[in-house]
Write a protein that holds these residues in place. Structure first.
Motif, mmCIF file in Angstrom:
data_model
loop_
_atom_site.group_PDB
_atom_site.id
_atom_site.type_symbol
_atom_site.label_atom_id
_atom_site.label_comp_id
_atom_site.label_asym_id
_atom_site.label_seq_id
_atom_site.Cartn_x
_atom_site.Cartn_y
_atom_site.Cartn_z
ATOM 1 N N GLN A 37 0.824 -1.215 0.000
ATOM 2 C CA GLN A 37 0.000 0.000 0.000
ATOM 3 C C GLN A 37 0.856 1.262 0.000
ATOM 4 O O GLN A 37 0.481 2.292 -0.573
ATOM 5 C CB GLN A 37 -0.953 0.001 1.212
ATOM 6 N N GLU A 38 2.019 1.179 0.636
ATOM 7 C CA GLU A 38 2.895 2.355 0.693
ATOM 8 C C GLU A 38 3.420 2.712 -0.708
ATOM 9 O O GLU A 38 3.513 3.894 -1.061
ATOM 10 C CB GLU A 38 4.058 2.063 1.644
ATOM 11 N N CYS A 50 1.874 2.181 -3.470
ATOM 12 C CA CYS A 50 0.750 2.810 -4.202
ATOM 13 C C CYS A 50 0.593 4.260 -3.745
ATOM 14 O O CYS A 50 0.403 5.165 -4.571
ATOM 15 C CB CYS A 50 -0.545 2.043 -3.960
ATOM 16 N N GLN A 51 0.688 4.480 -2.424
ATOM 17 C CA GLN A 51 0.516 5.838 -1.895
ATOM 18 C C GLN A 51 1.625 6.755 -2.407
ATOM 19 O O GLN A 51 1.379 7.940 -2.699
ATOM 20 C CB GLN A 51 0.488 5.803 -0.357
ATOM 21 N N ASN A 60 0.953 10.243 -4.199
ATOM 22 C CA ASN A 60 1.541 11.496 -3.709
ATOM 23 C C ASN A 60 2.376 12.182 -4.790
ATOM 24 O O ASN A 60 2.355 13.402 -4.945
ATOM 25 C CB ASN A 60 2.423 11.220 -2.490
ATOM 26 N N ARG A 102 -5.642 0.252 -6.484
ATOM 27 C CA ARG A 102 -4.242 0.196 -6.044
ATOM 28 C C ARG A 102 -3.826 -1.237 -6.320
ATOM 29 O O ARG A 102 -4.419 -2.163 -5.761
ATOM 30 C CB ARG A 102 -4.128 0.468 -4.543
#
Ligand SMILES: Cc1cc2nc3c(=O)[nH]c(=O)nc-3n(C[C@H](O)[C@H](O)[C@H](O)COP(=O)(O)OP(=O)(O)OC[C@H]3O[C@@H](n4cnc5c(N)ncnc54)[C@H](O)[C@@H]3O)c2cc1C
Length: 410
Positions: free
Chosen positions: A316-317, A319-320, A324, A341
């Motif tokens: 998930q990081e 994807c984030q 961002n 995602r």
């Protein structure tokens, strides 16, 4: 009796874009005859469950390898025309370029006009000064979904006519359906063995997905199109893999048709929760006709290829980070709705020439169509057509692809 007039049991391993296009073109080959030729596509998990359903979908005349690109680019256009690809799988010609900019810190919630986020800004609302800045940096006036004060430049890589795009999941599943309509059979099952006594293929054994039972079907011809999983059925194939994350965002308003490579300078104060030194990131950003925007990041090797597409781990990081990064230069993307995602594995070829491998394997009746690296969507129709020629005509007719001969590597 010629090869085309014999009874044939043709088995394709893998229901990604390469396997599905192979099934499509086998069922369209002039020699194909449903009374004598059986085409079975075996897919372990789900049609287009891997990279073929999660890729960007850019098609480019300047892609590689040059031996297959012109054929495949043209076939994409022909397929779209014949089967209504514009509506069915989002085929369209598109501009492509490199966008250079500087990201703003995550804490900066101001929009391009200076308003707080949430009030989306269109080109019409921009000040004359912002417009002049864009013009000076060579940024096309319709590339208005990026904050003008953050953009440094734009290098056009191609105009419509040299680049196009498809929605890879819709394209791949459509190819599967069109092949089925002409008699191909799609079976969900994971291949465990290709039986090849006396250097000739004889049968394929697979574990049926639903029942878990083992089944063996006869085969006169087997096309291995298992993408990054190819070595699991053909251990000598020099194919490895890279994981890549991507996201799909519905922007705050419809955006113009661009596929963008980016170069975004990220300041040291970008994310206060993760203090770091300034760096440069390069997410790819593709606007799609369904009013979403696909964005993908860089690859990694931190998690080994799992057994199936269903078991691919999504970080998930990662994807984030992509969200961002693209949001740091665009209000429309930053304030949009994230619809997906995801992660998938790109097939890579571990030889100097880079692949893909397309053609005879060296065993009678066994062919390879795998290792398409980052151009598998672009090169799939060409590969599928050539595979149909290998099977029915004995050799490639539509393009000179000796340099892709798997026997050079296996
Ligand atoms: C982030 C990203 C963006 C990309 N963008 C683009 C782009 O814009 N343009 C472009 O041209 N290309 C792009 N690509 C590359 C493209 O996605 C791949 O080259 C292509 O999808 C490979 O297709 P494939 O059919 O070979 O493999 P896959 O899509 O991986 O399909 C292989 C299939 O084989 C099945 N399988 C595996 N083992 C077995 C078995 N034992 N039995 C039965 N079935 C099995 C799997 O379940 C899977 O469905 C991108 C790739 C990535 C990762």
């Amino acid at each position: 009796m010629s090869a085309a007039t014999e009874n044939r049991e043709i088995v394709i391993i893998g229901g990604g874009i390469i396997g599905c296009c192979s099934a499509y073109y086998l069922t369209r080959h002039p020699s194909y005859d449903t009374s004598r030729h059986k085409v079975t596509l075996l897919e372990a998990t789900e049609i287009a469950g891997g990279a073929s359903g999660k890729a960007g979908g850019l098609l480019a005349q300047w892609a590689y390898p040059s031996s297959i690109v012109p054929l495949s680019y043209k076939l994409h256009a022909d397929l779209a025309k014949e089967h209504g690809g514009k509506d069915r799988w989002g085929y369209r010609e598109v501009s492509c370029g490199q966008l250079i900019g500087t990201g703003r810190p995550l804490s900066d919630k101001k929009g391009a006009s200076g308003a707080e986020s949430g009030s989306s800004v269109s080109l019409q609302k921009r000040s004359a000064a912002a417009m002049a800045k864009l013009k000076a940096a060579g940024i096309p006036s319709d590339l208005d979904w990026f904050a003008p004060e953050l953009l440094k430049g734009y290098d056009s890589m191609s105009d419509p006519g040299e680049t196009a795009q498809v929605h890879p999941y819709l394209f791949t599943t459509s190819m599967a359906k069109l092949a089925e309509e002409k008699g191909a059979k799609i079976v969900l099952g994971s291949v465990t063995k290709i039986d090849q006594p006396d250097n000739t293929v004889k049968s394929v054994t697979y574990t049926e997905k639903e029942s878990g039972e083992q089944r063996t079907i006869p085969a006169t011809d087997v096309i291995v199109a298992a993408g990054p999983w190819t070595p699991s059925v053909l251990p000598e194939a020099p194919i490895s893999n890279t994981r890549a994350h991507s996201v799909v965002i519905r922007p705050t308003r419809p955006v113009s048709a661009y596929t963008l490579f980016t170069n975004i300078a990220i300041p040291g104060n970008f994310d206060p929760s993760k203090p770091s030194r300034p760096t440069v990131v390069a997410p790819e950003i593709y606007a799609r006709p369904d009013e979403t925007v696909y964005c993908c990041g860089e690859g990694d090797h931190s998690v080994r290829l799992p057994n199936t597409t269903a078991e691919v781990e999504v970080n998930q990081e990662s994807c984030q980070d992509i969200i961002n990064q693209v949001g740091s230069v665009s209000d429309e993307l930053r304030d949009g709705q994230v619809c997906a995602r995801q992660a998938c594995y790109l097939p890579t070829v571990s030889t100097a020439r880079g692949g893909p491998l397309v053609g005879h394997s060296g065993t009678k009746g066994l062919y390879v169509a795998a290792g398409h690296t980052c151009w598998g969507i672009q090169n799939a129709p060409g590969t599928g057509k050539l595979m149909s020629e290998f099977v029915f005509d004995g050799n490639a007719k539509s393009a000179k692809i000796g340099s892709l001969d798997p026997r050079n590597y296996m």
